[in-house]
Design an enzyme around this catalytic site. Structure first.
Site, PDB file in Angstrom:
ATOM      1  N   ASP A  87       0.835  -1.198   0.000  1.00  0.00           N
ATOM      2  CA  ASP A  87       0.000   0.000   0.000  1.00  0.00           C
ATOM      3  C   ASP A  87       0.870   1.249   0.000  1.00  0.00           C
ATOM      4  O   ASP A  87       2.043   1.212   0.372  1.00  0.00           O
ATOM      5  CB  ASP A  87      -0.913   0.016   1.226  1.00  0.00           C
ATOM      6  CG  ASP A  87      -1.957  -1.084   1.186  1.00  0.00           C
ATOM      7  OD1 ASP A  87      -2.264  -1.563   0.073  1.00  0.00           O
ATOM      8  OD2 ASP A  87      -2.458  -1.471   2.251  1.00  0.00           O
ATOM      9  N   ARG A  88       0.288   2.353  -0.400  1.00  0.00           N
ATOM     10  CA  ARG A  88       1.030   3.613  -0.485  1.00  0.00           C
ATOM     11  C   ARG A  88       1.674   3.980   0.844  1.00  0.00           C
ATOM     12  O   ARG A  88       2.821   4.427   0.898  1.00  0.00           O
ATOM     13  CB  ARG A  88       0.090   4.751  -0.925  1.00  0.00           C
ATOM     14  CG  ARG A  88       0.779   6.114  -0.995  1.00  0.00           C
ATOM     15  CD  ARG A  88      -0.147   7.169  -1.548  1.00  0.00           C
ATOM     16  NE  ARG A  88      -1.231   7.477  -0.645  1.00  0.00           N
ATOM     17  CZ  ARG A  88      -1.181   8.401   0.318  1.00  0.00           C
ATOM     18  NH1 ARG A  88      -0.068   9.096   0.505  1.00  0.00           N
ATOM     19  NH2 ARG A  88      -2.215   8.629   1.092  1.00  0.00           N
TER      20      ARG A  88
END
Length: 459
Positions: free
Chosen positions: A175-176
């Site tokens: 995920d970011r």
């Protein structure tokens, strides 16, 4: 004395640089040479024995020698030109000296010489061969271009660094907000090979999380099923009718709250400045925090975050699963039947926290909300682009650039390869405390606790 200085990347946002700096051992008449007159040293792989001492004018002296100095790039260095870092952080010499050293090829980043205008790269290379690049992905950077991130992504950053002919092929997903180990294949064949290993679950992975409170002793296995209650909002929770999921946890360290604290001060702490995350005043009062090792046996979306929340020890700065305004006072602990908070209640609260409103990450106490809102998060600014009239965002707040969840280790189950990243800054012992500063030697203890499920790769 000549010194070879190696500046390597931040624990959460790495980048390396090797700087060769010269200095003559002082005696009564020696001066300092220009960088151009200093021979290029070969940085030793380990600290060499000291050269012989000698005495002159009643002083013990050391003959000239080479020395390798290692340090980690600070968060505040990220995105800055390397010459600016030298000018502000290394003040022993004038900036002209460092500029000459850079221009003469005595500075290298990831093994390559760089110019004074080189911008400190947020992507650290852990390993590279003909087929694969293993990187330590920084938090806050998405893997692929998506949404508003057209160029500020791992793929585009690496293409910009390595030239248009480089075609990065990410093999695993992060995920970011999550940092840590990522595999970037150089060829389609290499990408297919590793992806097949991951799909067969012959690859083991270990994460590190910083969670609220004192996590229990020993291996803790959570096998609660996980249900996605909103694909649109990307929200998951433990529910009895969800998909099977299993995670093994083990506490690496516990750090109690400081003995003295000032509740009236809202200025950021040193740790906040260095890690780009929230300070202790925004967490549950008096509980301290734990650094926890996490071995996901299955691969559900947000699995580690959801299981930690269910156990009552959410990731300390999680903007969703550690948010009292969304989950209530108990934060969804032991609520597999959704009796404390229905799905509709949770979705209704979360949907109100959109672009026009700051998400109150880790806002455990209502009295902290006003203080927290002073930390501006990324939201619509009310301004428009002068060219196309696209609505513009404010700059992101620190809480939108960091999640205390890190991909620490990937290894093949048969032991043919293994890659480990350094501990992120937020996992290091706080000032005045003692604790682990390196990753554990292996994950056999977690694998053993996972039992047969680890061997058959349940899904």
């Amino acid at each position: 004395m000549t010194a070879s200085i190696i500046l390597s990347g931040a624990l959460q946002h790495p980048s390396t640089a090797t700087v060769t700096e010269g200095r003559i051992a002082r005696d009564s008449t020696d001066g300092r040479p220009e960088p151009s007159s200093i021979p290029q040293p070969q940085a030793p792989t380990s600290l060499s024995p000291p050269p012989p001492y000698f005495f002159k004018d009643g002083l013990r002296r050391v003959a000239p020698y080479f020395y390798t100095y290692n340090t980690w790039c600070k968060e505040r260095w990220r995105g800055r030109k390397i010459i600016e870092v030298f000018e502000s952080e290394f003040r022993e010499r004038p900036v002209e000296y460092y500029r000459a050293a850079l221009e003469s090829g005595q500075v290298a980043v990831n093994g390559k010489t760089v110019s004074p205008d080189y911008v400190m790269d947020p992507v650290q290379v852990i390993h590279e061969d003909d087929d694969m690049v293993v990187i330590n992905k920084p938090s806050g950077v998405p893997v692929h271009p998506a949404g508003r991130y057209h160029y500020n992504s791992v793929v585009e950053i690496m293409k910009a660094e390595r030239g248009p002919a480089f075609a990065p092929r990410p093999c695993n997903r992060l995920d970011r907000l999550t940092s840590g180990i990522m595999f970037i294949a150089k060829t389609a064949k290499a990408a297919e090979s590793l992806s097949a290993q991951i799909f067969r679950r012959s690859v083991r992975k270990e994460y590190l999380a910083r969670v609220v409170g004192r996590f229990p002793d020993g291996e803790v296995v959570c096998d609660q099923p996980i249900l996605q209650i909103s694909p649109k909002l990307g929200l998951n929770r433990v529910r009895a009718n969800g998909k099977s999921a299993k995670t093994v946890f083990k506490r690496l360290a516990y750090y109690p709250p400081p003995v003295t604290r000032s509740s009236s001060s809202s200025s950021p702490s040193t740790e906040q400045s260095e890690t780009g995350a929230l300070g202790d005043q925004f967490t549950r009062e008096g509980e301290g925090y734990s650094i926890v090792r996490c071995l996901p046996v299955t691969g559900r979306t947000h699995q580690i975050r959801v299981h930690l929340q269910f156990l009552g020890h959410p990731v300390q700065n999680d903007p969703i699963y550690a948010n009292q305004k969304v989950w209530g006072f108990d934060l969804g602990r032991d609520d597999a039947e959704a009796t404390q908070n229905s799905d509709d209640d949770v979705l209704s609260r979360l949907s109100r926290m959109g672009k026009e409103q700051v998400a109150d990450a880790v806002a455990y106490y209502d009295e902290m909300v006003d203080v927290y809102h002073k930390k501006k998060a990324e939201r619509m600014s009310g301004e428009l682009c002068a060219v196309c009239e696209t609505p513009l965002y404010t700059d992101p707040g620190s809480q939108e650039l960091s999640l205390w969840l890190h991909s620490l280790r990937y290894e093949d189950a048969d032991g043919s390869w293994s890659y480990v990243s350094p501990l992120p800054a937020w996992a290091m012992p706080p000032e005045g405390a003692s604790g682990p500063t390196q990753a554990p030697g292996g994950i056999d203890d977690l694998v053993e606790a996972a039992g047969e499920d680890m061997n058959i790769g349940i899904s």
